[in-house]
Design an enzyme around this catalytic site. Structure first.
Site, PDB file in Angstrom:
ATOM      1  N   THR A 137       0.822  -1.207   0.000  1.00  0.00           N
ATOM      2  CA  THR A 137       0.000   0.000   0.000  1.00  0.00           C
ATOM      3  C   THR A 137       0.861   1.263   0.000  1.00  0.00           C
ATOM      4  O   THR A 137       2.004   1.238   0.486  1.00  0.00           O
ATOM      5  CB  THR A 137      -0.890  -0.016   1.262  1.00  0.00           C
ATOM      6  OG1 THR A 137      -1.437   1.282   1.468  1.00  0.00           O
ATOM      7  CG2 THR A 137      -0.102  -0.363   2.522  1.00  0.00           C
ATOM      8  N   ASP A 138       0.272   2.368  -0.472  1.00  0.00           N
ATOM      9  CA  ASP A 138       0.976   3.655  -0.396  1.00  0.00           C
ATOM     10  C   ASP A 138       1.029   4.180   1.040  1.00  0.00           C
ATOM     11  O   ASP A 138       1.775   5.106   1.337  1.00  0.00           O
ATOM     12  CB  ASP A 138       0.323   4.691  -1.331  1.00  0.00           C
ATOM     13  CG  ASP A 138      -1.143   4.981  -0.998  1.00  0.00           C
ATOM     14  OD1 ASP A 138      -1.716   4.306  -0.120  1.00  0.00           O
ATOM     15  OD2 ASP A 138      -1.718   5.894  -1.636  1.00  0.00           O
ATOM     16  N   GLU A 139       0.249   3.565   1.934  1.00  0.00           N
ATOM     17  CA  GLU A 139       0.169   4.090   3.305  1.00  0.00           C
ATOM     18  C   GLU A 139       1.489   3.922   4.065  1.00  0.00           C
ATOM     19  O   GLU A 139       1.703   4.563   5.092  1.00  0.00           O
ATOM     20  CB  GLU A 139      -1.006   3.444   4.060  1.00  0.00           C
ATOM     21  CG  GLU A 139      -2.307   3.647   3.310  1.00  0.00           C
ATOM     22  CD  GLU A 139      -3.568   3.272   4.077  1.00  0.00           C
ATOM     23  OE1 GLU A 139      -3.536   3.245   5.315  1.00  0.00           O
ATOM     24  OE2 GLU A 139      -4.591   3.014   3.412  1.00  0.00           O
ATOM     25  N   TYR A 162      -1.944  -0.745  10.856  1.00  0.00           N
ATOM     26  CA  TYR A 162      -2.053  -1.384   9.530  1.00  0.00           C
ATOM     27  C   TYR A 162      -0.845  -1.053   8.670  1.00  0.00           C
ATOM     28  O   TYR A 162      -0.157  -1.951   8.157  1.00  0.00           O
ATOM     29  CB  TYR A 162      -3.339  -0.930   8.823  1.00  0.00           C
ATOM     30  CG  TYR A 162      -3.342  -1.236   7.335  1.00  0.00           C
ATOM     31  CD1 TYR A 162      -3.339  -2.551   6.878  1.00  0.00           C
ATOM     32  CD2 TYR A 162      -3.322  -0.203   6.384  1.00  0.00           C
ATOM     33  CE1 TYR A 162      -3.323  -2.835   5.499  1.00  0.00           C
ATOM     34  CE2 TYR A 162      -3.310  -0.483   5.023  1.00  0.00           C
ATOM     35  CZ  TYR A 162      -3.307  -1.796   4.588  1.00  0.00           C
ATOM     36  OH  TYR A 162      -3.286  -2.081   3.239  1.00  0.00           O
ATOM     37  N   LYS A 166       2.239  -3.447   7.220  1.00  0.00           N
ATOM     38  CA  LYS A 166       2.535  -3.611   5.789  1.00  0.00           C
ATOM     39  C   LYS A 166       3.988  -3.176   5.508  1.00  0.00           C
ATOM     40  O   LYS A 166       4.690  -3.836   4.734  1.00  0.00           O
ATOM     41  CB  LYS A 166       1.573  -2.787   4.930  1.00  0.00           C
ATOM     42  CG  LYS A 166       0.131  -3.274   4.913  1.00  0.00           C
ATOM     43  CD  LYS A 166      -0.056  -4.662   4.337  1.00  0.00           C
ATOM     44  CE  LYS A 166       0.195  -4.733   2.844  1.00  0.00           C
ATOM     45  NZ  LYS A 166      -0.131  -6.087   2.286  1.00  0.00           N
TER      46      LYS A 166
HETATM   47  P1  NAD Z   1      -9.491  -7.760   1.936  1.00  0.00           P
HETATM   48  O1  NAD Z   1      -9.549  -7.540   3.400  1.00  0.00           O
HETATM   49  O2  NAD Z   1     -10.699  -7.513   1.116  1.00  0.00           O
HETATM   50  O3  NAD Z   1      -9.036  -9.267   1.636  1.00  0.00           O
HETATM   51  C1  NAD Z   1      -8.032  -9.910   2.377  1.00  0.00           C
HETATM   52  C2  NAD Z   1      -8.138 -11.411   2.120  1.00  0.00           C
HETATM   53  O4  NAD Z   1      -7.070 -12.055   2.840  1.00  0.00           O
HETATM   54  C3  NAD Z   1      -9.455 -12.023   2.619  1.00  0.00           C
HETATM   55  O5  NAD Z   1      -9.964 -12.908   1.656  1.00  0.00           O
HETATM   56  C4  NAD Z   1      -9.036 -12.769   3.877  1.00  0.00           C
HETATM   57  O6  NAD Z   1      -9.842 -13.899   4.167  1.00  0.00           O
HETATM   58  C5  NAD Z   1      -7.605 -13.168   3.535  1.00  0.00           C
HETATM   59  N1  NAD Z   1      -6.789 -13.409   4.739  1.00  0.00           N
HETATM   60  C6  NAD Z   1      -6.685 -12.601   5.827  1.00  0.00           C
HETATM   61  N2  NAD Z   1      -5.859 -13.165   6.730  1.00  0.00           N
HETATM   62  C7  NAD Z   1      -5.417 -14.337   6.194  1.00  0.00           C
HETATM   63  C8  NAD Z   1      -4.552 -15.340   6.645  1.00  0.00           C
HETATM   64  N3  NAD Z   1      -3.949 -15.281   7.843  1.00  0.00           N
HETATM   65  N4  NAD Z   1      -4.317 -16.407   5.840  1.00  0.00           N
HETATM   66  C9  NAD Z   1      -4.920 -16.506   4.622  1.00  0.00           C
HETATM   67  N5  NAD Z   1      -5.769 -15.573   4.161  1.00  0.00           N
HETATM   68  C10 NAD Z   1      -6.005 -14.493   4.933  1.00  0.00           C
HETATM   69  O7  NAD Z   1      -8.258  -6.882   1.429  1.00  0.00           O
HETATM   70  P2  NAD Z   1      -8.014  -6.186   0.012  1.00  0.00           P
HETATM   71  O8  NAD Z   1      -8.569  -4.822   0.055  1.00  0.00           O
HETATM   72  O9  NAD Z   1      -8.400  -7.118  -1.050  1.00  0.00           O
HETATM   73  O10 NAD Z   1      -6.418  -6.047   0.028  1.00  0.00           O
HETATM   74  C11 NAD Z   1      -5.591  -7.047  -0.535  1.00  0.00           C
HETATM   75  C12 NAD Z   1      -4.142  -6.599  -0.437  1.00  0.00           C
HETATM   76  O11 NAD Z   1      -3.956  -5.370  -1.145  1.00  0.00           O
HETATM   77  C13 NAD Z   1      -3.673  -6.344   0.989  1.00  0.00           C
HETATM   78  O12 NAD Z   1      -2.354  -6.841   1.104  1.00  0.00           O
HETATM   79  C14 NAD Z   1      -3.695  -4.821   1.116  1.00  0.00           C
HETATM   80  O13 NAD Z   1      -2.744  -4.392   2.049  1.00  0.00           O
HETATM   81  C15 NAD Z   1      -3.337  -4.413  -0.293  1.00  0.00           C
HETATM   82  N6  NAD Z   1      -3.843  -3.094  -0.715  1.00  0.00           N
HETATM   83  C16 NAD Z   1      -5.180  -2.804  -0.603  1.00  0.00           C
HETATM   84  C17 NAD Z   1      -5.648  -1.570  -1.043  1.00  0.00           C
HETATM   85  C18 NAD Z   1      -7.113  -1.216  -0.968  1.00  0.00           C
HETATM   86  O14 NAD Z   1      -7.482  -0.076  -1.257  1.00  0.00           O
HETATM   87  N7  NAD Z   1      -7.997  -2.133  -0.624  1.00  0.00           N
HETATM   88  C19 NAD Z   1      -4.752  -0.629  -1.579  1.00  0.00           C
HETATM   89  C20 NAD Z   1      -3.403  -0.978  -1.678  1.00  0.00           C
HETATM   90  C21 NAD Z   1      -2.956  -2.207  -1.256  1.00  0.00           C
HETATM   91  P1  TYD Z   2     -10.819   3.762   4.053  1.00  0.00           P
HETATM   92  O1  TYD Z   2     -11.729   3.308   2.959  1.00  0.00           O
HETATM   93  O2  TYD Z   2     -10.941   3.110   5.390  1.00  0.00           O
HETATM   94  O3  TYD Z   2      -9.325   3.609   3.476  1.00  0.00           O
HETATM   95  P2  TYD Z   2      -7.916   4.145   4.113  1.00  0.00           P
HETATM   96  O4  TYD Z   2      -8.118   4.566   5.498  1.00  0.00           O
HETATM   97  O5  TYD Z   2      -7.067   2.916   4.018  1.00  0.00           O
HETATM   98  O6  TYD Z   2      -7.472   5.251   3.203  1.00  0.00           O
HETATM   99  O7  TYD Z   2     -10.996   5.312   4.250  1.00  0.00           O
HETATM  100  C1  TYD Z   2     -10.802   6.229   3.168  1.00  0.00           C
HETATM  101  C2  TYD Z   2     -10.947   7.630   3.731  1.00  0.00           C
HETATM  102  O8  TYD Z   2     -12.303   7.816   4.170  1.00  0.00           O
HETATM  103  C3  TYD Z   2     -10.093   7.880   4.947  1.00  0.00           C
HETATM  104  O9  TYD Z   2      -9.648   9.234   4.921  1.00  0.00           O
HETATM  105  C4  TYD Z   2     -11.047   7.686   6.116  1.00  0.00           C
HETATM  106  C5  TYD Z   2     -12.379   8.148   5.567  1.00  0.00           C
HETATM  107  N1  TYD Z   2     -13.573   7.452   6.102  1.00  0.00           N
HETATM  108  C6  TYD Z   2     -14.636   8.210   6.601  1.00  0.00           C
HETATM  109  O10 TYD Z   2     -14.605   9.452   6.621  1.00  0.00           O
HETATM  110  N2  TYD Z   2     -15.739   7.538   7.068  1.00  0.00           N
HETATM  111  C7  TYD Z   2     -15.819   6.192   7.080  1.00  0.00           C
HETATM  112  O11 TYD Z   2     -16.831   5.628   7.539  1.00  0.00           O
HETATM  113  C8  TYD Z   2     -14.721   5.426   6.562  1.00  0.00           C
HETATM  114  C9  TYD Z   2     -14.743   3.925   6.561  1.00  0.00           C
HETATM  115  C10 TYD Z   2     -13.609   6.107   6.071  1.00  0.00           C
END
Ligand code: NAD
Ligand code: TYD
Length: 357
Positions: A137-139, A162, A166
């Site tokens: 992630t960019d975070e 989180y 990461k």
């Molecule tokens: P998500 O929470 O939707 O999915 C995570 C999946 O991992 C789920 O299916 C869960 O069951 C599985 N999982 C969790 N713990 C596990 C374990 N111990 N063993 C096996 N499986 C396990 O998450 P996502 O949004 O799909 O994110 C996927 C990846 O992308 C993550 O690594 C996250 O850090 C990264 N990422 C997400 C975003 C975003 O905006 N969602 C952005 C950048 C990077």
């Molecule tokens: P989120 O989807 O949780 O992603 P991240 O925190 O990983 O960027 O949140 C996106 C943005 O929205 C973040 O600035 C937090 C804000 N947010 C709210 O204002 N209300 C909400 O209920 C949620 C879930 C997020």
């Protein structure tokens, strides 16, 4: 690495993992064996891929309900299949949850990544090396002021449990490349949105609340900025890096689409209202400012020049079109929403966020 034939995908039943598996079979023409390892936490739903599993058959798709922290199980899986490529998505992924309970984030994101790296290291020692693509992630880069963007060279400064977990896993992946010569690539991506995203993240949470007539909780002043990328474009980028990225390198992926939360929400309200045939502004009264998230990062923005220049990747879905597609998907999948909102998620949200039930 050009044509991987045996791929391990971790977290394939989550949001991005599901979209990635679908992308490989439905768009990228993948014709080998894909093994999907997922523990099925609250955010993992095997039904996401039930149709694809039936269509692809055992020759092309297998699901293993396993915990990536189980080192013996991961080593056995690598022994059994001899993977060419690992694409590692599995993680605990929600910042708010990491604030309430960081333990699982340390386990899955750090220990789980370590256990997969160990399995890859052992496989290499046995003459079966694989490429390991780590999805991050960019975070990890921290929080920006009003200007500037994260580059691949930006120093790490994670600020939530989180992002710290990461960041830790990113460092482990790079350490395994330097120390043991593992063939790794890393990607750091901005906020994704699209189908199958668990309705705890901003966009799907707000859509679901509008449909249920619940308050739309905006943290703090609503001026925090995120850079949004449609999930299919992230999948495309990950596949490009896994197949053609330079070993040991990191690629930033972003949408080049910055929105502050309150403006995004107003826009989303308009789209949902239009789709439901309601007047513009129909959902405005539901917007509710709530106390800010502790340590809330102010702004994220990604410079993705490198992946564009070196791998020829670019975004294909603009934010307006992507949001409309996303709204339509949630409107058409009420049963999916109901299904994932039960069980552990319902209990957790009730315990921790009384205003969201
Ligand atoms: P998500 O929470 O939707 O999915 C995570 C999946 O991992 C789920 O299916 C869960 O069951 C599985 N999982 C969790 N713990 C596990 C374990 N111990 N063993 C096996 N499986 C396990 O998450 P996502 O949004 O799909 O994110 C996927 C990846 O992308 C993550 O690594 C996250 O850090 C990264 N990422 C997400 C975003 C975003 O905006 N969602 C952005 C950048 C990077
Ligand atoms: P989120 O989807 O949780 O992603 P991240 O925190 O990983 O960027 O949140 C996106 C943005 O929205 C973040 O600035 C937090 C804000 N947010 C709210 O204002 N209300 C909400 O209920 C949620 C879930 C997020």
């Amino acid at each position: 690495m050009s044509h991987p034939e045996k791929i391990l995908v971790t977290g394939g039943c989550g949001f991005i993992g599901t979209n990635f598996v679908r992308y490989l079979f439905e768009e990228a023409g993948f014709d080998g064996l894909l093994v999907n390892v997922d523990k099925l936490t609250y955010s993992g739903n095997p039904k996401n891929l039930a149709d694809l599993a039936a269509k692809a058959g055992e020759k092309h798709y297998r699901f293993e309900k396993l915990d990536i922290t189980d080192q013996a199980a991961m080593a056995a899986l690598f022994d059994r299949h001899g993977f060419d490529l690992v694409v590692h998505f599995a993680a605990e992924s929600h910042v708010d949850r990491s604030i309430v309970g960081p333990g699982e984030f340390i386990q899955t994101n750090i220990v789980g990544t370590f256990s997969l790296l160990e399995a890859a290291r052992q496989a290499k020692a046995k003459g079966r090396p694989c490429r390991f693509h780590h999805v991050s992630t960019d975070e990890v880069y921290g929080s920006l002021g009003p200007t500037g963007k994260f580059l691949e060279t930006t120093p790490y400064d994670p600020r939530s449990p989180y992002s710290a977990s990461k960041a830790s896993s990113d460092h482990l992946v790079r350490a395994y490349a330097h120390t043991y010569g593992l063939d790794v690539t890393v990607s750091n991506c901005s906020n994704n949105y699209g189908p199958y995203q668990f309705p705890e993240k901003l966009i799907p949470l707000m859509i679901c609340h509008m449909l249920e007539g619940k308050p739309l909780p905006v943290y703090g002043d609503g001026k925090n900025v995120r850079d949004w990328l449609y999930v299919r474009d992230h999948c495309d980028a990950v596949w490009a890096i896994a197949c053609r990225g330079k070993s040991g390198e990191t690629y930033n992926i972003g949408g080049e689409s910055e929105w502050c939360n309150i403006e995004l929400l107003r826009h989303l309200c308009d789209i949902v209202a239009a789709r439901l045939g309601k007047p513009a502004g129909a959902f405005e009264p539901l917007i509710t400012y709530v106390p800010d998230r502790p340590g809330h990062d102010r702004r994220y923005a990604i410079d993705c020049t490198r992946i564009k220049r070196e791998l020829g990747w670019k975004q294909s879905v603009d934010f307006q079109h992507g949001l409309e597609k996303t709204v339509d998907w949630y409107l058409g999948n009420a049963a999916w929403i109901k299904d994932v909102q039960t069980g552990e998620y319902r209990a957790w949200i009730t315990r921790n966020y009384a205003d969201r039930t």
